[in-house]
Design a protein around this motif. Structure first.
Motif, PDB file in Angstrom:
ATOM      1  N   GLU A  24       0.876  -1.011   0.035  1.00 62.76           N
ATOM      2  CA  GLU A  24      -0.054   0.015   0.019  1.00 62.76           C
ATOM      3  C   GLU A  24       0.962   1.287  -0.121  1.00 62.76           C
ATOM      4  OE1 GLU A  24      -3.867   1.886   2.503  1.00 62.76           O
ATOM      5  OE2 GLU A  24      -2.561   0.204   3.452  1.00 62.76           O
ATOM      6  N   LYS A  25       0.403   2.228  -0.887  1.00 62.21           N
ATOM      7  CA  LYS A  25       1.175   3.554  -0.693  1.00 62.21           C
ATOM      8  C   LYS A  25       0.493   4.419   0.202  1.00 62.21           C
ATOM      9  CE  LYS A  25       2.461   5.446  -4.709  1.00 62.21           C
ATOM     10  NZ  LYS A  25       2.657   6.285  -5.821  1.00 62.21           N
ATOM     11  N   ILE A  26       1.486   4.576   1.249  1.00 57.15           N
ATOM     12  CA  ILE A  26       0.801   5.437   2.515  1.00 57.15           C
ATOM     13  C   ILE A  26       1.690   6.863   2.527  1.00 57.15           C
ATOM     14  CG2 ILE A  26       0.348   5.557   4.706  1.00 57.15           C
ATOM     15  CD1 ILE A  26       0.090   2.405   4.784  1.00 57.15           C
ATOM     16  N   ASN A  27       0.787   7.957   2.644  1.00 57.55           N
ATOM     17  CA  ASN A  27       1.400   8.986   2.483  1.00 57.55           C
ATOM     18  C   ASN A  27       2.491   9.456   1.630  1.00 57.55           C
ATOM     19  OD1 ASN A  27      -0.030  10.291   5.011  1.00 57.55           O
ATOM     20  ND2 ASN A  27       1.314   8.959   6.176  1.00 57.55           N
ATOM     21  N   GLY A  28       2.131   8.606   0.481  1.00 58.91           N
ATOM     22  CA  GLY A  28       3.052   8.687  -0.840  1.00 58.91           C
ATOM     23  C   GLY A  28       4.143   8.104  -0.607  1.00 58.91           C
ATOM     24  N   THR A  29       4.328   7.147   0.261  1.00 60.43           N
ATOM     25  CA  THR A  29       5.489   5.998   0.440  1.00 60.43           C
ATOM     26  C   THR A  29       4.968   4.799   0.506  1.00 60.43           C
ATOM     27  OG1 THR A  29       6.869   7.578   1.709  1.00 60.43           O
ATOM     28  CG2 THR A  29       7.212   5.289   2.004  1.00 60.43           C
ATOM     29  N   TRP A  30       5.523   3.743  -0.460  1.00 59.30           N
ATOM     30  CA  TRP A  30       5.247   2.455  -0.581  1.00 59.30           C
ATOM     31  C   TRP A  30       5.602   1.635   0.682  1.00 59.30           C
ATOM     32  CZ3 TRP A  30       1.817   0.267  -3.550  1.00 59.30           C
ATOM     33  CH2 TRP A  30       1.785   0.874  -4.995  1.00 59.30           C
ATOM     34  N   VAL A  31       4.693   0.881   1.264  1.00 58.02           N
ATOM     35  CA  VAL A  31       4.700  -0.045   2.339  1.00 58.02           C
ATOM     36  C   VAL A  31       4.327  -1.645   2.001  1.00 58.02           C
ATOM     37  CG1 VAL A  31       4.038  -0.715   4.769  1.00 58.02           C
ATOM     38  CG2 VAL A  31       4.222   1.802   3.946  1.00 58.02           C
ATOM     39  N   VAL A  32       5.248  -2.498   2.033  1.00 54.40           N
ATOM     40  CA  VAL A  32       5.112  -3.797   1.906  1.00 54.40           C
ATOM     41  C   VAL A  32       4.764  -4.289   3.327  1.00 54.40           C
ATOM     42  CG1 VAL A  32       6.112  -6.015   0.971  1.00 54.40           C
ATOM     43  CG2 VAL A  32       6.521  -3.793  -0.371  1.00 54.40           C
ATOM     44  N   PHE A  33       3.839  -4.627   3.618  1.00 52.34           N
ATOM     45  CA  PHE A  33       3.440  -4.851   5.035  1.00 52.34           C
ATOM     46  C   PHE A  33       4.046  -6.485   5.475  1.00 52.34           C
ATOM     47  CE2 PHE A  33      -0.129  -1.962   4.805  1.00 52.34           C
ATOM     48  CZ  PHE A  33       0.076  -1.247   5.855  1.00 52.34           C
ATOM     49  N   GLY A  34       3.987  -7.289   4.450  1.00 52.24           N
ATOM     50  CA  GLY A  34       4.600  -8.537   4.580  1.00 52.24           C
ATOM     51  C   GLY A  34       5.251  -9.274   3.291  1.00 52.24           C
ATOM     52  N   MET A  35       6.139  -9.854   3.056  1.00 53.30           N
ATOM     53  CA  MET A  35       6.449 -10.513   1.872  1.00 53.30           C
ATOM     54  C   MET A  35       6.103 -11.977   1.796  1.00 53.30           C
ATOM     55  SD  MET A  35      10.237  -8.568   0.724  1.00 53.30           S
ATOM     56  CE  MET A  35      10.523  -8.409   2.600  1.00 53.30           C
ATOM     57  N   GLY A  36       5.964 -12.498   3.320  1.00 47.87           N
ATOM     58  CA  GLY A  36       5.880 -13.922   3.472  1.00 47.87           C
ATOM     59  C   GLY A  36       7.229 -14.402   3.515  1.00 47.87           C
ATOM     60  N   ASP A  37       7.276 -15.946   3.751  1.00 53.66           N
ATOM     61  CA  ASP A  37       8.519 -16.678   3.633  1.00 53.66           C
ATOM     62  C   ASP A  37       9.036 -16.988   2.311  1.00 53.66           C
ATOM     63  OD1 ASP A  37       8.175 -16.442   6.405  1.00 53.66           O
ATOM     64  OD2 ASP A  37       7.365 -18.480   6.483  1.00 53.66           O
ATOM     65  N   GLN A  38      10.355 -16.637   2.152  1.00 58.88           N
ATOM     66  CA  GLN A  38      10.804 -17.218   0.836  1.00 58.88           C
ATOM     67  C   GLN A  38      11.360 -18.518   0.939  1.00 58.88           C
ATOM     68  OE1 GLN A  38      14.941 -15.762  -0.326  1.00 58.88           O
ATOM     69  NE2 GLN A  38      14.220 -15.900  -2.614  1.00 58.88           N
ATOM     70  N   VAL A  39      11.925 -18.890   1.977  1.00 58.33           N
ATOM     71  CA  VAL A  39      12.533 -20.289   2.025  1.00 58.33           C
ATOM     72  C   VAL A  39      11.773 -20.819   3.377  1.00 58.33           C
ATOM     73  CG1 VAL A  39      14.440 -21.908   2.254  1.00 58.33           C
ATOM     74  CG2 VAL A  39      14.730 -19.683   0.798  1.00 58.33           C
ATOM     75  N   ALA A  40      10.828 -21.802   3.313  1.00 62.65           N
ATOM     76  CA  ALA A  40      10.353 -22.355   4.392  1.00 62.65           C
ATOM     77  C   ALA A  40       9.648 -23.710   3.852  1.00 62.65           C
ATOM     78  CB  ALA A  40       9.344 -21.626   5.140  1.00 62.65           C
ATOM     79  N   SER A  41       9.321 -24.531   4.916  1.00 61.35           N
ATOM     80  CA  SER A  41       8.845 -26.010   4.149  1.00 61.35           C
ATOM     81  C   SER A  41       7.623 -26.441   5.313  1.00 61.35           C
ATOM     82  CB  SER A  41       9.775 -27.144   4.338  1.00 61.35           C
ATOM     83  OG  SER A  41      10.450 -26.922   5.721  1.00 61.35           O
ATOM     84  N   PHE A  42       6.744 -25.910   4.929  1.00 60.39           N
ATOM     85  CA  PHE A  42       5.307 -26.003   5.815  1.00 60.39           C
ATOM     86  C   PHE A  42       4.556 -27.429   5.151  1.00 60.39           C
ATOM     87  CE2 PHE A  42       6.062 -21.863   6.894  1.00 60.39           C
ATOM     88  CZ  PHE A  42       6.284 -21.898   8.452  1.00 60.39           C
ATOM     89  N   TYR A  43       4.597 -28.591   5.622  1.00 59.19           N
ATOM     90  CA  TYR A  43       3.861 -29.640   4.927  1.00 59.19           C
ATOM     91  C   TYR A  43       2.363 -29.757   5.288  1.00 59.19           C
ATOM     92  CZ  TYR A  43       8.664 -31.021   3.735  1.00 59.19           C
ATOM     93  OH  TYR A  43       9.893 -31.177   3.160  1.00 59.19           O
ATOM     94  N   GLU A  44       2.062 -29.094   6.360  1.00 62.74           N
ATOM     95  CA  GLU A  44       0.635 -29.227   6.553  1.00 62.74           C
ATOM     96  C   GLU A  44      -0.112 -28.511   5.815  1.00 62.74           C
ATOM     97  OE1 GLU A  44       3.076 -28.037   8.576  1.00 62.74           O
ATOM     98  OE2 GLU A  44       3.323 -28.776  10.613  1.00 62.74           O
ATOM     99  N   ALA A  45      -1.431 -29.039   5.358  1.00 60.73           N
ATOM    100  CA  ALA A  45      -1.965 -28.448   4.512  1.00 60.73           C
ATOM    101  C   ALA A  45      -2.587 -27.119   4.721  1.00 60.73           C
ATOM    102  CB  ALA A  45      -3.319 -29.270   4.172  1.00 60.73           C
ATOM    103  N   ASP A  46      -2.771 -26.901   6.247  1.00 64.20           N
ATOM    104  CA  ASP A  46      -3.931 -25.649   6.609  1.00 64.20           C
ATOM    105  C   ASP A  46      -2.401 -24.469   6.666  1.00 64.20           C
ATOM    106  OD1 ASP A  46      -2.284 -26.936   8.596  1.00 64.20           O
ATOM    107  OD2 ASP A  46      -3.578 -25.968  10.225  1.00 64.20           O
ATOM    108  N   LYS A  47      -1.163 -25.045   6.546  1.00 66.96           N
ATOM    109  CA  LYS A  47      -0.087 -24.116   6.692  1.00 66.96           C
ATOM    110  C   LYS A  47       0.685 -23.962   5.352  1.00 66.96           C
ATOM    111  CE  LYS A  47       0.415 -24.297  11.650  1.00 66.96           C
ATOM    112  NZ  LYS A  47       1.217 -25.018  12.517  1.00 66.96           N
ATOM    113  N   ALA A  48       0.230 -24.617   4.269  1.00 68.29           N
ATOM    114  CA  ALA A  48       1.143 -24.696   3.115  1.00 68.29           C
ATOM    115  C   ALA A  48       1.211 -23.275   2.589  1.00 68.29           C
ATOM    116  CB  ALA A  48       0.307 -25.576   2.104  1.00 68.29           C
TER     117      ALA A  48
END
Length: 415
Positions: A303-327
């Motif tokens: 979101e651009k807030i007060n004219g500045t871009w904010v990436v609230f969260g990129m997520g995990d780049q390298v992770a291994s969640f095998y559970e379906a509810d956490k994939a």
């Protein structure tokens, strides 16, 4: 991060995605770094192109030109990923090799003028043991793979920074120094804690700052309250202004914040983003030019807030969640921002293009990080994986655009 990933027989996450189950909701002691002002004056030309890593030159109108900045999310090598790196290293003489894991996103990272990672965990002692949740310790060969992929700097402040104590913190920074990757967010001295990571591209001096909400209850080392940068609004603004006063043309803030597994930004994120983007110097210009969030496991909105871009969260780049509810913790976004000299303000750069790509930790086997927004025209993985990657791309895009970033000019990229 506070959740677990199972090892053993892999349950193919791509099949879960395709099925539509996923829902949105020796160490080299480099010594302490110099202070902010000294570093900003002493380190010209660090980018990949033009006045880049191979170039030296003053920062001034003759050097000013656009540059791209790419960032990626949390790197959390769970035991199954560490084992994959060991398997990939067989016959090489090295204990672990993470290069093949990152090969799928290397073209994007290496092509950027500046590339920033989030280094979530510390390195263990050479030879291990290497551990996962709740106290992570990873092989130091990860640093070599990050350098090979093209990263210039990594944020190191997180809730897991002290998982192996102060020794683990030092070991991690020493290895990043060894391979030539800048870092900020944790420190080996009070002076180092005060200094941003300094990068340079397009004739601009870029200062990166980094702070975390906490350290999972692990106390800061005795006598070393500066070891990990903790979120403090006033300090962040003061540090940004100090970097600017010392010569930074661009200030990028990395921040470890928010609520795990929650796609929507929480109240802390919203309030802090509003305050930080509203902060202005005596010249009336923003103190911070870009905010990059980590910690939540899942992709969050831009979101651009007060004219500045904010990436609230990129997520995990390298992770291994095998559970379906956490994939969905295996999905993330890659923001890419193009900065150019600001015509109206000498010595300042501004974002002139905002893009995102999507990526996925494909369980395989073998485990590999994949650029899913790049994969639409790639038939090599086969129809099933193409469909799975398309589903990931759609889901990540929905999270990224949930607060209307597309209406603010954010574009989806495919390469």
């Amino acid at each position: 991060m506070k959740t677990t990933a199972k090892t053993g027989a892999a349950v193919a996450a791509v099949a879960v995605v395709a099925g539509g189950i996923l829902a949105l909701p020796s160490l080299l002691d480099q010594g302490p770094r110099a202070g902010t002002e000294q570093r900003l004056q002493a380190e010209p030309g660090q980018g990949k192109t033009g006045q880049g890593k191979t170039g030296q030159g003053k920062t001034g109108p003759a050097d000013a030109k656009p540059f791209t900045l790419v960032a990626t999310g949390d790197i959390i090598p769970y035991p199954s990923i560490v084992q994959r790196a060991a398997d990939d290293a067989q016959g090489s003489g090295a204990g672990h090799d993470f290069r093949k894991i990152l090969a799928g996103v290397k073209p994007l990272v290496a092509a950027a003028d500046l590339a920033i990672c989030h280094h979530e965990i510390p390195y263990g002692r050479p030879g291990g043991p290497y551990t996962g949740y709740p106290a992570f310790k990873a092989p130091h060969q990860l640093a070599d793979a990050l350098k090979d992929a093209g990263y210039d700097s990594c944020s190191t402040g997180s809730n897991h920074t002290l998982d192996d104590g102060y020794d683990g913190l030092v070991r991690t920074l020493d290895h990043l120094d060894r391979v030539g990757i800048k870092h900020v967010g944790s420190a080996r001295s009070a002076d180092e804690a005060k200094a941003p990571a300094l990068l340079s591209a397009g004739g601009a001096r870029v200062a990166q700052l980094d702070y975390t909400y906490g350290t999972n209850g692990i106390p800061l080392p005795a006598g070393k309250p500066w070891a990990v940068n903790l979120i403090d609004q006033n300090r962040i603004i003061a540090d940004a202004r100090a970097a600017r006063a010392a010569g930074a043309n661009v200030v990028v803030l990395s921040v470890h914040w928010g609520t795990e597994w929650q796609t929507a930004p929480d109240r802390q994120q919203l309030d802090l983003a509003q305050a930080l983007t509203a902060s202005r110097g005596t010249d009336g210009l923003p103190d911070i030019d870009l905010i990059l969030g980590t910690h939540n496991h899942v992709p969050q909105p831009y979101e651009k807030i007060n004219g500045t871009w904010v990436v609230f969260g990129m997520g995990d780049q390298v992770a291994s969640f095998y559970e379906a509810d956490k994939a969905r913790g295996n999905m993330s976004s890659i923001p890419r921002f193009t900065f150019a000299p600001a015509a109206a303000h000498a010595g300042r750069w501004e974002v002139v293009k905002a893009e995102y790509l999507t990526q996925f930790s494909d369980m395989g086997p073998p485990f590999r990080v994949v650029c899913t927004s790049c994969a639409a025209s790639d038939t090599a993985p086969g129809a099933a994986k193409q469909a799975a990657y398309a589903a990931v791309d759609k889901q990540v895009s929905a999270a990224v655009l949930a607060r209307g970033a597309d209406r603010q000019g954010l574009e989806r990229a495919t390469r």
